[in-house]
Design a protein around this motif. Structure first.
Motif, PDB file in Angstrom:
ATOM      1  N   VAL A 134       0.832  -1.206   0.000  1.00 17.11           N
ATOM      2  CA  VAL A 134       0.000   0.000   0.000  1.00 17.11           C
ATOM      3  C   VAL A 134       0.864   1.253   0.000  1.00 17.11           C
ATOM      4  CG1 VAL A 134      -1.650   1.311   1.345  1.00 17.11           C
ATOM      5  CG2 VAL A 134      -1.953  -1.132   1.072  1.00 17.11           C
ATOM      6  N   ILE A 135       1.944   1.236   0.773  1.00 19.77           N
ATOM      7  CA  ILE A 135       2.808   2.421   0.833  1.00 19.77           C
ATOM      8  C   ILE A 135       3.402   2.699  -0.536  1.00 19.77           C
ATOM      9  CG2 ILE A 135       5.021   3.238   1.712  1.00 19.77           C
ATOM     10  CD1 ILE A 135       4.294   2.094   4.382  1.00 19.77           C
ATOM     11  N   LYS A 136       3.777   1.633  -1.222  1.00 17.39           N
ATOM     12  CA  LYS A 136       4.326   1.834  -2.569  1.00 17.39           C
ATOM     13  C   LYS A 136       3.295   2.517  -3.456  1.00 17.39           C
ATOM     14  CE  LYS A 136       7.551  -1.901  -2.949  1.00 17.39           C
ATOM     15  NZ  LYS A 136       7.451  -3.331  -3.184  1.00 17.39           N
ATOM     16  N   VAL A 137       2.059   2.024  -3.415  1.00 19.09           N
ATOM     17  CA  VAL A 137       1.008   2.600  -4.264  1.00 19.09           C
ATOM     18  C   VAL A 137       0.785   4.069  -3.914  1.00 19.09           C
ATOM     19  CG1 VAL A 137      -1.440   2.506  -4.784  1.00 19.09           C
ATOM     20  CG2 VAL A 137      -0.126   0.398  -4.663  1.00 19.09           C
ATOM     21  N   VAL A 138       0.673   4.359  -2.607  1.00 18.36           N
ATOM     22  CA  VAL A 138       0.395   5.737  -2.183  1.00 18.36           C
ATOM     23  C   VAL A 138       1.540   6.654  -2.597  1.00 18.36           C
ATOM     24  CG1 VAL A 138       0.111   7.233  -0.183  1.00 18.36           C
ATOM     25  CG2 VAL A 138      -1.122   5.094  -0.299  1.00 18.36           C
ATOM     26  N   ASN A 139       2.778   6.199  -2.407  1.00 17.18           N
ATOM     27  CA  ASN A 139       3.912   7.041  -2.779  1.00 17.18           C
ATOM     28  C   ASN A 139       3.943   7.294  -4.277  1.00 17.18           C
ATOM     29  OD1 ASN A 139       4.818   7.436  -0.268  1.00 17.18           O
ATOM     30  ND2 ASN A 139       6.366   5.842  -0.308  1.00 17.18           N
ATOM     31  N   ARG A 140       3.560   6.273  -5.029  1.00 21.51           N
ATOM     32  CA  ARG A 140       3.528   6.463  -6.466  1.00 21.51           C
ATOM     33  C   ARG A 140       2.510   7.542  -6.824  1.00 21.51           C
ATOM     34  NH1 ARG A 140       2.460   1.066  -8.665  1.00 21.51           N
ATOM     35  NH2 ARG A 140       4.251   0.497  -7.409  1.00 21.51           N
ATOM     36  N   ARG A 141       1.363   7.510  -6.144  1.00 23.71           N
ATOM     37  CA  ARG A 141       0.344   8.521  -6.416  1.00 23.71           C
ATOM     38  C   ARG A 141       0.824   9.904  -6.036  1.00 23.71           C
ATOM     39  NH1 ARG A 141      -4.906   6.008  -3.874  1.00 23.71           N
ATOM     40  NH2 ARG A 141      -5.137   4.240  -5.250  1.00 23.71           N
ATOM     41  N   VAL A 142       1.438  10.014  -4.853  1.00 23.94           N
ATOM     42  CA  VAL A 142       1.939  11.314  -4.407  1.00 23.94           C
ATOM     43  C   VAL A 142       2.913  11.866  -5.438  1.00 23.94           C
ATOM     44  CG1 VAL A 142       3.379  12.460  -2.693  1.00 23.94           C
ATOM     45  CG2 VAL A 142       1.644  10.862  -1.950  1.00 23.94           C
ATOM     46  N   ASN A 143       3.820  11.015  -5.894  1.00 25.25           N
ATOM     47  CA  ASN A 143       4.809  11.488  -6.866  1.00 25.25           C
ATOM     48  C   ASN A 143       4.160  11.864  -8.180  1.00 25.25           C
ATOM     49  OD1 ASN A 143       6.861  11.232  -5.111  1.00 25.25           O
ATOM     50  ND2 ASN A 143       7.457   9.183  -5.777  1.00 25.25           N
ATOM     51  N   ALA A 144       3.166  11.085  -8.600  1.00 25.55           N
ATOM     52  CA  ALA A 144       2.499  11.399  -9.868  1.00 25.55           C
ATOM     53  C   ALA A 144       1.850  12.767  -9.779  1.00 25.55           C
ATOM     54  CB  ALA A 144       1.457  10.333 -10.188  1.00 25.55           C
ATOM     55  N   ILE A 145       1.173  13.049  -8.667  1.00 28.06           N
ATOM     56  CA  ILE A 145       0.514  14.350  -8.524  1.00 28.06           C
ATOM     57  C   ILE A 145       1.556  15.452  -8.467  1.00 28.06           C
ATOM     58  CG2 ILE A 145      -0.847  15.785  -6.975  1.00 28.06           C
ATOM     59  CD1 ILE A 145      -2.511  13.441  -6.310  1.00 28.06           C
ATOM     60  N   GLU A 146       2.615  15.204  -7.706  1.00 26.71           N
ATOM     61  CA  GLU A 146       3.603  16.255  -7.498  1.00 26.71           C
ATOM     62  C   GLU A 146       4.372  16.563  -8.782  1.00 26.71           C
ATOM     63  OE1 GLU A 146       5.865  15.529  -4.014  1.00 26.71           O
ATOM     64  OE2 GLU A 146       7.397  16.986  -4.580  1.00 26.71           O
ATOM     65  N   HIS A 147       4.733  15.523  -9.520  1.00 28.41           N
ATOM     66  CA  HIS A 147       5.648  15.760 -10.642  1.00 28.41           C
ATOM     67  C   HIS A 147       4.979  15.757 -12.004  1.00 28.41           C
ATOM     68  CE1 HIS A 147       8.994  15.723  -7.982  1.00 28.41           C
ATOM     69  NE2 HIS A 147       8.616  14.575  -7.472  1.00 28.41           N
ATOM     70  N   VAL A 148       3.744  15.286 -12.087  1.00 29.33           N
ATOM     71  CA  VAL A 148       3.098  15.278 -13.395  1.00 29.33           C
ATOM     72  C   VAL A 148       1.868  16.161 -13.429  1.00 29.33           C
ATOM     73  CG1 VAL A 148       2.025  13.859 -15.152  1.00 29.33           C
ATOM     74  CG2 VAL A 148       3.956  12.956 -13.871  1.00 29.33           C
ATOM     75  N   ILE A 149       0.912  15.865 -12.546  1.00 30.97           N
ATOM     76  CA  ILE A 149      -0.380  16.542 -12.667  1.00 30.97           C
ATOM     77  C   ILE A 149      -0.282  18.025 -12.336  1.00 30.97           C
ATOM     78  CG2 ILE A 149      -2.726  16.614 -11.775  1.00 30.97           C
ATOM     79  CD1 ILE A 149      -2.641  13.641 -11.545  1.00 30.97           C
ATOM     80  N   ILE A 150       0.378  18.368 -11.219  1.00 30.44           N
ATOM     81  CA  ILE A 150       0.441  19.777 -10.830  1.00 30.44           C
ATOM     82  C   ILE A 150       1.229  20.607 -11.851  1.00 30.44           C
ATOM     83  CG2 ILE A 150       1.346  21.376  -9.085  1.00 30.44           C
ATOM     84  CD1 ILE A 150       0.311  19.579  -6.959  1.00 30.44           C
ATOM     85  N   PRO A 151       2.423  20.189 -12.272  1.00 30.03           N
ATOM     86  CA  PRO A 151       3.122  20.989 -13.285  1.00 30.03           C
ATOM     87  C   PRO A 151       2.324  21.137 -14.573  1.00 30.03           C
ATOM     88  CG  PRO A 151       4.585  19.347 -12.389  1.00 30.03           C
ATOM     89  CD  PRO A 151       3.243  19.053 -11.853  1.00 30.03           C
ATOM     90  N   ARG A 152       1.650  20.051 -14.957  1.00 33.60           N
ATOM     91  CA  ARG A 152       0.914  20.129 -16.203  1.00 33.60           C
ATOM     92  C   ARG A 152      -0.242  21.105 -16.090  1.00 33.60           C
ATOM     93  NH1 ARG A 152      -2.013  14.979 -18.509  1.00 33.60           N
ATOM     94  NH2 ARG A 152       0.072  14.180 -18.914  1.00 33.60           N
ATOM     95  N   THR A 153      -0.957  21.064 -14.963  1.00 34.21           N
ATOM     96  CA  THR A 153      -2.064  21.998 -14.783  1.00 34.21           C
ATOM     97  C   THR A 153      -1.552  23.427 -14.738  1.00 34.21           C
ATOM     98  OG1 THR A 153      -3.040  20.252 -13.453  1.00 34.21           O
ATOM     99  CG2 THR A 153      -4.166  22.340 -13.451  1.00 34.21           C
ATOM    100  N   GLU A 154      -0.422  23.621 -14.062  1.00 34.18           N
ATOM    101  CA  GLU A 154       0.132  24.976 -14.008  1.00 34.18           C
ATOM    102  C   GLU A 154       0.508  25.468 -15.403  1.00 34.18           C
ATOM    103  OE1 GLU A 154       3.214  24.514 -11.142  1.00 34.18           O
ATOM    104  OE2 GLU A 154       1.951  25.201  -9.482  1.00 34.18           O
TER     105      GLU A 154
END
Lengths: 261, 123
Positions: free
Chosen positions: A164-184
């Protein structure tokens, strides 16, 4: 998209700007929540790994004591009782039950041991001699198995948490490094496009105003020429003083009109 | 997670080990034999004559086929004989637990889970 920065395919309108801003806000909230979840899980995870380490060591000791008591039984009974026990095992007295515990939305199973009543497969074991030792050995082993069950539940929790920690960390990283920069990037793109449109519009309006002014000036000049011509004609017909007064009146009226433009 | 849904009816422990370990654990009362038609035991006694294929098949049966086993206990020296199977086993249910045996001292370095614990702590 045209080799520019990574962004979403949207039309640069005010509506999509609003949507993107809402999305960015959502992503940021989600990011902080997930981050907190990951931290809580990691804390739990560290706790569990430490306990596993302890439990494994404890298990070593407990099993040692248990084998010692089994040796006592073998000595007291005066022979190997392994076969007899393996043959008489029919129904489990010592069973386990899985409970579930909720740690920040993750269900962690925990085994719980219990004894079923009324079935004793080994009533005849050690009947001849060594009954007491057999009894003690059973108790020792029951305690050992309890320790093992505890260790097993820790271990299961460890495996699940790890995943579960692996999955959650993957999500955190995806949001931090992909979704937020792209939206910005998208918001930046929409803003720049809107600014561009604004500048275009402003320039156009300025052009229109210029053109109008020029037209008005031309029209005014024409009118003035006409009036002067008319006034000249009047002067010839009427008294000169009257004509001057009248033409002055007309001029002021014209100026008023000018102000309106 | 489907593995959590079926955890309710896992109520037995299973043992793969040498005679003494199995005897002791059976004395504690974990032994269970299913109803007559198939007569499946939840324990396997391993001695020097048992070949690795049997151990592996039993391990497979306890971990994959039987849905009523919650914990598989396996002697460490037996686990060593099928180390590749034990190390590649990562599912949460049933939990596989390596236990020490009388003749073989317990070595935490070999334990598949403890090794993971150590790796995570960077030791």
């Amino acid at each position: 998209m045209s080799g520019a920065a990574d962004r979403e395919a949207v039309f640069p309108t005010r509506q999509s700007l609003g949507l993107m801003k809402a999305k960015l806000k959502g992503a940021e909230t989600g990011h902080s929540l997930l981050k907190r979840k990951s931290e809580a899980l990691t804390k739990r995870f560290r706790d569990i790994t430490r306990r596993i380490d302890e439990a494994k060591r404890k298990m070593g000791r407990v099993m040692q004591i248990a084998s010692l008591s089994l040796a006592e039984v073998t000595y007291a009974v005066g022979g190997n009782i392994g076969y007899q026990i393996q043959e008489s095992a029919k129904s489990a007295r010592f069973r386990i039950r899985a409970k579930q515990e909720n740690v920040s939305g993750v269900l962690l199973p925990a085994f719980e041991s219990y004894l079923t009543e009324g079935n004793n497969d080994f009533a005849m074991t050690g009947l001849g001699k060594g009954g007491q030792q057999v009894q003690r050995c059973r108790e020792t082993y029951a305690r050992a198995v309890e320790a093992l069950v505890e260790l097993a539940s820790l271990q299961t929790a460890f495996v699940i948490l790890d995943e579960v920690i692996k999955v959650v960390n993957r999500r955190v990283n995806a949001i931090e490094h992909v979704i937020i920069p792209r939206t910005e990037n998208t918001i930046k793109y929409i803003n720049s496009e809107l600014d561009e449109l604004d500048r275009e519009e402003f320039y156009r309006l300025k052009k229109v105003a210029n053109k109008k002014q020029r037209d008005n000036a031309a029209l005014d000049a024409e009118m003035k020429v006409k009036r002067e011509a008319a006034a000249a004609r009047d002067q010839e017909n009427q008294a000169p003083a009257e004509a001057i007064e009248e033409s002055g009146d007309i001029l002021t009226a014209e100026e008023d009109e000018d102000v309106i433009f | 997670m489907a593995s959590q849904a079926d955890s309710k009816d896992r109520q037995f422990l299973a043992v793969i080990g040498d005679e003494d370990s199995v005897t002791g654990l059976l004395l504690a009362g974990i032994g269970h034999v299913t109803a007559p038609p198939d007569n499946q035991k939840n324990f396997l006694v391993v001695d020097s004559k048992t070949d690795n294929a049997t151990i592996e098949a039993t391990f497979e049966k306890f971990t994959a086929e039987r849905k009523d086993i919650g914990i598989v206990l396996i002697n460490q020296h037996v686990a060593d004989r099928i180390r590749h199977r034990v190390d590649t086993y990562t599912a949460a249910f049933p939990a596989v637990l390596e236990i020490p045996s009388k003749d073989h001292p317990y070595d935490p370095e070999k334990d598949s889970v403890l090794r993971r614990v150590r790796r995570l702590f960077g030791e």
